[in-house]
Design a protein around this motif. Structure first.
Motif, PDB file in Angstrom:
ATOM      1  N   ALA A   3      57.983 -15.683  17.097  1.00 28.74           N
ATOM      2  CA  ALA A   3      57.076 -16.292  18.079  1.00 28.74           C
ATOM      3  C   ALA A   3      57.914 -16.907  19.205  1.00 28.74           C
ATOM      4  O   ALA A   3      58.950 -17.520  18.951  1.00 28.74           O
ATOM      5  CB  ALA A   3      56.232 -17.368  17.398  1.00 28.74           C
ATOM      6  N   ILE A   4      57.479 -16.679  20.441  1.00 33.39           N
ATOM      7  CA  ILE A   4      58.191 -17.248  21.606  1.00 33.39           C
ATOM      8  C   ILE A   4      57.218 -18.186  22.314  1.00 33.39           C
ATOM      9  O   ILE A   4      56.054 -17.834  22.534  1.00 33.39           O
ATOM     10  CB  ILE A   4      58.655 -16.130  22.571  1.00 33.39           C
ATOM     11  CG1 ILE A   4      59.669 -15.214  21.868  1.00 33.39           C
ATOM     12  CG2 ILE A   4      59.260 -16.699  23.846  1.00 33.39           C
ATOM     13  CD1 ILE A   4      60.136 -14.036  22.724  1.00 33.39           C
ATOM     14  N   LYS A   5      57.716 -19.356  22.674  1.00 32.03           N
ATOM     15  CA  LYS A   5      56.849 -20.331  23.372  1.00 32.03           C
ATOM     16  C   LYS A   5      57.070 -20.219  24.881  1.00 32.03           C
ATOM     17  O   LYS A   5      58.170 -19.847  25.324  1.00 32.03           O
ATOM     18  CB  LYS A   5      57.218 -21.753  22.942  1.00 32.03           C
ATOM     19  CG  LYS A   5      56.940 -22.057  21.492  1.00 32.03           C
ATOM     20  CD  LYS A   5      56.973 -23.580  21.290  1.00 32.03           C
ATOM     21  CE  LYS A   5      57.135 -23.911  19.836  1.00 32.03           C
ATOM     22  NZ  LYS A   5      58.506 -24.153  19.413  1.00 32.03           N
ATOM     23  N   CYS A  15      57.279 -12.387  32.475  1.00 35.77           N
ATOM     24  CA  CYS A  15      58.166 -13.540  32.433  1.00 35.77           C
ATOM     25  C   CYS A  15      58.640 -13.875  33.843  1.00 35.77           C
ATOM     26  O   CYS A  15      58.572 -13.052  34.748  1.00 35.77           O
ATOM     27  CB  CYS A  15      59.399 -13.197  31.601  1.00 35.77           C
ATOM     28  SG  CYS A  15      59.008 -12.814  29.909  1.00 35.77           S
ATOM     29  N   ASN A  16      59.182 -15.069  33.969  1.00 34.26           N
ATOM     30  CA  ASN A  16      59.773 -15.464  35.241  1.00 34.26           C
ATOM     31  C   ASN A  16      61.221 -14.945  35.296  1.00 34.26           C
ATOM     32  O   ASN A  16      61.960 -15.092  34.333  1.00 34.26           O
ATOM     33  CB  ASN A  16      59.744 -17.001  35.333  1.00 34.26           C
ATOM     34  CG  ASN A  16      60.460 -17.492  36.560  1.00 34.26           C
ATOM     35  OD1 ASN A  16      61.656 -17.749  36.516  1.00 34.26           O
ATOM     36  ND2 ASN A  16      59.751 -17.582  37.656  1.00 34.26           N
ATOM     37  N   VAL A  17      61.570 -14.328  36.409  1.00 36.91           N
ATOM     38  CA  VAL A  17      62.935 -13.811  36.570  1.00 36.91           C
ATOM     39  C   VAL A  17      63.611 -14.622  37.666  1.00 36.91           C
ATOM     40  O   VAL A  17      63.083 -14.715  38.770  1.00 36.91           O
ATOM     41  CB  VAL A  17      62.920 -12.313  36.983  1.00 36.91           C
ATOM     42  CG1 VAL A  17      64.332 -11.782  37.150  1.00 36.91           C
ATOM     43  CG2 VAL A  17      62.142 -11.480  35.977  1.00 36.91           C
ATOM     44  N   GLN A  23      54.286 -17.353  28.931  1.00 34.49           N
ATOM     45  CA  GLN A  23      53.118 -17.376  28.039  1.00 34.49           C
ATOM     46  C   GLN A  23      53.642 -17.270  26.601  1.00 34.49           C
ATOM     47  O   GLN A  23      54.793 -16.870  26.400  1.00 34.49           O
ATOM     48  CB  GLN A  23      52.212 -16.180  28.347  1.00 34.49           C
ATOM     49  CG  GLN A  23      52.915 -14.851  28.105  1.00 34.49           C
ATOM     50  CD  GLN A  23      52.059 -13.645  28.453  1.00 34.49           C
ATOM     51  OE1 GLN A  23      51.881 -13.334  29.610  1.00 34.49           O
ATOM     52  NE2 GLN A  23      51.537 -12.984  27.441  1.00 34.49           N
ATOM     53  N   PRO A  24      52.807 -17.625  25.616  1.00 38.58           N
ATOM     54  CA  PRO A  24      53.292 -17.468  24.236  1.00 38.58           C
ATOM     55  C   PRO A  24      53.288 -16.002  23.811  1.00 38.58           C
ATOM     56  O   PRO A  24      52.428 -15.230  24.255  1.00 38.58           O
ATOM     57  CB  PRO A  24      52.268 -18.270  23.420  1.00 38.58           C
ATOM     58  CG  PRO A  24      51.082 -18.429  24.292  1.00 38.58           C
ATOM     59  CD  PRO A  24      51.462 -18.183  25.703  1.00 38.58           C
ATOM     60  N   TYR A  25      54.245 -15.616  22.994  1.00 37.61           N
ATOM     61  CA  TYR A  25      54.281 -14.268  22.424  1.00 37.61           C
ATOM     62  C   TYR A  25      54.335 -14.402  20.904  1.00 37.61           C
ATOM     63  O   TYR A  25      55.059 -15.266  20.392  1.00 37.61           O
ATOM     64  CB  TYR A  25      55.531 -13.505  22.881  1.00 37.61           C
ATOM     65  CG  TYR A  25      55.539 -13.192  24.367  1.00 37.61           C
ATOM     66  CD1 TYR A  25      54.970 -12.026  24.858  1.00 37.61           C
ATOM     67  CD2 TYR A  25      56.123 -14.075  25.268  1.00 37.61           C
ATOM     68  CE1 TYR A  25      54.975 -11.747  26.221  1.00 37.61           C
ATOM     69  CE2 TYR A  25      56.127 -13.808  26.630  1.00 37.61           C
ATOM     70  CZ  TYR A  25      55.546 -12.646  27.103  1.00 37.61           C
ATOM     71  OH  TYR A  25      55.555 -12.373  28.450  1.00 37.61           O
TER      72      TYR A  25
END
Ligand code: SAM
Length: 375
Positions: free
Chosen positions: A38-40, A195-197, A210-212
């Motif tokens: 899980a990614i926050k 995602c932000n780059v 966003q959450p993944y």
């Protein structure tokens, strides 16, 4: 070990840090990056140090000196890729799409198929072709033994895999030249939102917004691009594209007289009539009003004195008529492409899918305009 696993070992040794993501083959999308846990939001999923980038600063001097300094950075990076005989980037090269994987790029389609693209895609393609021809002409003059197919392949890799980038060397150049290649980050596929780059002097950071959940594909957004742009520049057609739009010039312009075109030109509203997922653009509202209103009323609308409410019904009626004409064209194209045998099946299916998208976007607007009219 799979090539993308070997790439990870190599990239990690170079200082690339992956945090909760790993590459995996995804049907229909080549390789992509999936969440391994899980990614926050706000977590940095990937960091790529500046020393790992392939940029104008890493192109060997032997190459830059041989090429005119007017060549695009795109052309220069492609020359570097095509001429590189060292083993330095072997593991990175091994995960890049093969020439066969790039047959979906309209640049390598047979001319008969290219000619059947929607107008906006054809225009983008012709700009791309002109850019390629300029780069190839400079490179082939300096390297007469280099084959065009090999250079075109490298050029397409650069086209589909670069990131916006600026350093002191690039500052002197125009925005189109602000680009670099980076390992692992070039495995992110595109999504409507991603995602932000960002980058600074230390390197690139890709941050989740966003959450993944574990197993989700983590994407970046290459830009708010229409389906025509994604097809021409990246060689794919995305099923549900929030930023999709259709150019209506083919149905609007033939209805305008020479004088009407001149009037629109004078006020800066000739051409580029766009229908997006939400609505038709203001330029189209102006052009259609010229066909529906008296000239004084039209001028008041253009000057912002008249809100156009009184003429909106007539404009919508005309718009529905034009959209039906465009939908009929899309129907015809879907039918025609279905009977074709030229080109590769994936090229024909990309072309057909793009026309189906056009048909569906236009169809949604016809229904909603007709419903609004019936109310
Ligand atoms: C920067 S690369 C991304 C990694 C790539 N999938 C690979 O296998 O190396 C860009 C290319 O990935 C593919 N791609 C990216 N986003 C996609 C999507 N949403 N659907 C299908 N293909 C996609 C296209 O071929 C595009 O030219």
């Amino acid at each position: 070990m799979e090539p993308h696993e070997q790439l990870l070992d190599w990239a990690t040794q170079q200082g690339v840090q992956l945090n909760g993501i790993a590459p995996q083959r995804i049907p229909g999308r080549g390789i992509g990056l999936l969440a391994t846990r899980a990614i926050k939001p706000e977590e940095i999923a990937l960091e790529v140090p500046t020393r790992c980038l392939r940029s104008i600063s890493t192109v060997p001097k032997a190459i830059t000196r041989k090429l005119p300094n007017t060549i695009t950075v795109h052309g220069l990076l492609a020359a570097d890729l095509a001429l590189d005989k060292t083993a330095k980037y072997d593991l990175w090269n091994a995960v890049c799409p093969s020439p066969d994987d790039l047959t979906s790029m309209p640049l390598v389609w047979p001319a008969e198929l290219q000619a059947l693209l929607p107008q906006a895609a054809r225009e983008l393609l012709s700009k791309q072709q002109a850019k390629f021809v300029r780069d190839w002409s400079a490179v082939s003059e300096a390297y007469p033994n280099l084959e065009e197919t090999g250079y075109r392949y490298a050029w397409m890799l650069v086209n589909t895999r670069t990131f916006y980038y600026l350093n002191s060397k690039l500052e002197k150049r125009g925005k189109d030249d602000h680009m670099c290649l980076q390992p692992v980050a070039d495995l992110f596929n595109h999504g409507d939102e991603g995602c932000n780059v960002s980058f600074d002097t230390h390197g690139f950071a890709i941050k989740a917004l966003q959450p993944y959940a574990q197993g989700d594909e983590v994407k970046i957004c290459y830009g708010r691009h229409s389906g025509d742009f994604l097809l021409v520049e990246y060689g794919f057609v995305m099923d549900d594209n929030r930023w999709d739009e259709v150019v209506l010039d083919d149905v609007v312009l033939p209805r305008l007289s020479w004088r009407q075109k001149q009037r629109l030109e004078e006020v800066g509203f000739l051409g580029k009539y766009i229908l997006d997922r939400e609505t038709v653009c203001y330029r189209t509202q102006v052009a259609l009003r010229l066909l529906c209103c008296g000239i004084r009323e039209w001028k008041r609308f253009v000057d912002g004195i008249d809100d156009g409410e009184a003429s909106q019904g007539a404009v919508n009626k005309l718009l529905v008529e034009m959209l039906k004409q465009h939908k009929a064209k899309a129907d015809e194209m879907v039918e025609e492409v279905g009977h074709l045998e030229i080109g590769a099946p994936e090229q024909r299916s990309a072309l057909m899918n793009r026309w189906k998208q056009v048909r569906s976007l236009v169809g949604v607007h016809i229904s909603s305009l007709e419903e609004a009219e019936a109310e």
